[in-house]
Scaffold this motif. Structure first.
Motif, PDB file in Angstrom:
ATOM      1  N   ARG A   1       0.820  -1.216   0.000  1.00 17.77           N
ATOM      2  CA  ARG A   1       0.000   0.000   0.000  1.00 17.77           C
ATOM      3  C   ARG A   1       0.849   1.260   0.000  1.00 17.77           C
ATOM      4  O   ARG A   1       0.345   2.343  -0.320  1.00 17.77           O
TER       5      ARG A   1
ATOM      6  N   ARG B   1      -0.372   3.866   2.492  1.00 16.68           N
ATOM      7  CA  ARG B   1      -1.736   4.351   2.294  1.00 16.68           C
ATOM      8  C   ARG B   1      -2.694   3.601   3.211  1.00 16.68           C
ATOM      9  O   ARG B   1      -2.584   2.378   3.358  1.00 16.68           O
TER      10      ARG B   1
ATOM     11  N   GLN C   1      -8.613   2.856   0.807  1.00 15.13           N
ATOM     12  CA  GLN C   1      -8.487   4.183   0.211  1.00 15.13           C
ATOM     13  C   GLN C   1      -8.105   4.008  -1.253  1.00 15.13           C
ATOM     14  O   GLN C   1      -7.174   3.271  -1.581  1.00 15.13           O
TER      15      GLN C   1
ATOM     16  N   PRO D   1      -6.295   4.494  -4.517  1.00 10.63           N
ATOM     17  CA  PRO D   1      -4.975   5.078  -4.815  1.00 10.63           C
ATOM     18  C   PRO D   1      -4.936   5.909  -6.088  1.00 10.63           C
ATOM     19  O   PRO D   1      -3.906   6.495  -6.404  1.00 10.63           O
TER      20      PRO D   1
END
Length: 563
Positions: free
Chosen positions: A277, A280, A284, A286
């Motif tokens: 991720r 992140r 969510q 990206p």
């Protein structure tokens, strides 16, 4: 320099001459007498004596010579023990110098006060020359002589409380150290080769993903490699095993590979998902405005215009040009992307994504990472069922495809939209307002009028219309005539209608193609199966036009952080 003595027929020697040379004080006697000089004093011994078993034999009646030699200095030995009249003694004994097989240390610092040779004292440089067989009148040893520098025990040193110097122990220790160092270097090379192997699903090196475990190489050249897979039953396990073995065998001195496949622990998987991720938060999306990935939404006003077929071939053509491409099948009710890319068929269900904790790794086909709702239906072996979902479920599905599916660092993300301007179009417009839109239409006037509406709805959500693609354009027959089955000029009509606020180009016209239809039914993109087809060439030109248009980076925030 002591004078040289000569031997008579009876074997008598000038004892006084040798005694005078040996009885000098250390200051009077040369400090660095070469072995050749000492050997020259007793060279006649080799004529009156014999050699047996690699030793020098001296007649017993040379007692006067032995008493004189006892007073000579004793440098470090060169060859094996010397036997005078049948009595055996260590080569460091003063009398061993008489055979000319030893020499003085090249420097007074080369010997310790006790008289024992300091290790490596005979390697002080070019001036420290050994007395070599065949030179200085020294005979060559024959038979089972002792190895160079390895002599018998020194009784005089043992009586003085000093252990004899064993030169053979140092080479063995050095060889062991060199072998251990070589094994370490080979193991490091094997680890580097294995770490460079890419995971076929994550598309990253195993070393970067912390999947390489212990690596060692034994004396037989067998490399022992441990690799930890992401999950139990990893679908890429066989390919990883083959590529790891092949990579390890490329290292020099590796004869075989023993591979042990394990599984990551929950903590290791959590760390892996966090690394994928990139810091992140979970769930969510990206592909925000700060992302460098281009999001291209392929839409149409009505169904049956070949939108999904064009989307699958566009994704394959972009991947063939060296771009990293992802594809989302957002047509939940009428999904067809897995079949068009050869992921599954009429009798076999498409492969499911690999789940690593909260992430889903999509399957890859023709270099395109693809996700579709059809991959989650028919997992029990039966034919995929129908999906009858309303707006909230559709919105949740699209959100999960964008947030929980890990596409990696891709250049382009294509989204195959359902026809019309329904719930999915509104959800994608809200989630990805910065996306670019490609409108697909046919030359027919009725289809062109509806296609304009999809472009207008995209603009209302903030998306930009990238261009228009006209599918099923007139076909050129072998005799040169044109078959305009659905008319002509509908694509340009849509482009002109959408150019009120900003110019919208016609990206290309794809002619009717029986080969395009048959390849789609077999799950093969026509740009790969038949690149010389007229439709394939037109799609490749559209892909080049899309790749040639870049989003401006001026004023945008780049995803760069200072650590």
């Amino acid at each position: 320099m002591p004078r040289r003595c000569e031997a008579g027929d009876d074997g008598a020697f000038d004892e006084e001459g040798l005694a005078r040379g040996a009885a000098r004080s250390p200051r009077e006697r040369p400090a660095r007498a070469h072995p050749a000089a000492l050997a020259g004093q007793v060279r006649p011994l080799h004529r009156v004596g014999g050699a047996r078993d690699g030793h020098t034999a001296v007649p017993r009646h040379a007692d006067a010579l032995l008493r004189a030699v006892d007073r000579l200095e004793h440098p470090r030995p060169r060859r094996g023990p010397v036997r005078f009249g049948g009595s055996r003694f260590h080569g460091a004994d003063p009398r061993a110098v008489a055979a000319g097989v030893v020499r003085r240390p090249p420097d007074p610092a080369g010997a310790e006060p006790s008289g024992r040779p300091r290790p490596c004292a005979d390697r002080a440089g070019p001036a420290a020359r050994r007395a070599e067989p065949g030179r200085h009148g020294v005979p060559r040893p024959r038979g089972g002589g002792a190895p160079d520098g390895h002599l018998g025990p020194d009784r005089r040193h043992r009586d003085e409380g000093h252990a004899p110097h064993r030169a053979s122990q140092r080479p063995r220790t050095t060889r062991r150290r060199r072998r251990a160092a070589g094994d370490a270097v080979t193991a490091a090379a094997v680890r580097a080769a294995v770490a460079a192997v890419h995971d076929p699903e994550l598309r990253r090196p195993l070393g970067e993903l912390d999947m390489v475990r212990d690596v060692s190489v034994d004396d037989a050249g067998v490399a022992h490699v441990g690799v930890a897979l992401t999950i139990v039953g990893c679908p890429a396990a066989d390919r990883i095993e083959r590529e790891v073995r092949a990579a390890a065998l490329t290292v020099a001195n590796v004869t075989a590979v023993e591979l042990e496949l394990g599984v990551m622990s929950p903590a290791e998987r959590a760390a892996l998902t966090e690394k994928l991720r990139g810091g992140r938060p979970a769930r969510q999306i990206p592909f925000g405005p700060e992302s460098l990935t281009r999001v291209i939404v392929v839409t149409s006003g009505k169904g049956g215009v070949g939108k999904s077929t064009l989307t699958a071939n566009l994704a394959t053509a972009l991947a063939a040009q060296g771009l990293q491409v992802g594809l989302v099948d957002a047509d939940v009710h009428g999904f067809s992307i897995p079949a068009l890319l050869g992921l599954g068929g009429a009798e076999t269900p498409p492969p499911q994504p690999t789940r690593i904790d909260g992430l889903m790794i999509p399957p890859v086909a023709h270099g395109v990472r693809t996700i579709s709702i059809g991959m989650f239906l028919g997992a029990d072996g039966h034919a995929p069922g129908a999906v009858a979902w309303r707006g909230p479920m559709l919105h949740r599905t699209v959100t999960q495809f964008l947030a929980d599916v890990w596409f990696g660092d891709i250049d382009v993300l294509l989204i195959d939209m359902p026809p019309g301007t329904g719930d999915v179009a509104i959800s994608v417009g809200q989630l990805l307002p910065h996306a670019e839109v490609v409108v697909v239409t046919t030359p027919q006037t009725a289809a062109a009028d509806i296609a304009v509406r999809s472009g207008l709805v995209a603009r209302q959500t903030g998306q930009r219309v990238l261009g228009v693609i006209e599918n099923m354009a007139p076909l050129t027959l072998p005799d040169g005539t044109r078959l305009d089955l659905f008319g002509e000029g509908g694509g340009q009509q849509v482009a002109d209608a959408l150019s009120n606020d900003a110019p919208v180009p016609l990206l290309g016209s794809v002619p009717l193609s029986p080969q395009l239809r048959s390849d789609a039914d077999e799950g093969r993109p026509v740009v790969v199966a038949h690149p010389d087809d007229a439709a394939a060439r037109a799609i490749v030109e559209v892909a080049r036009a899309i790749a040639g248009t870049r989003r401006p980076l001026l004023g945008r925030t780049l995803p760069v952080r200072v650590r």
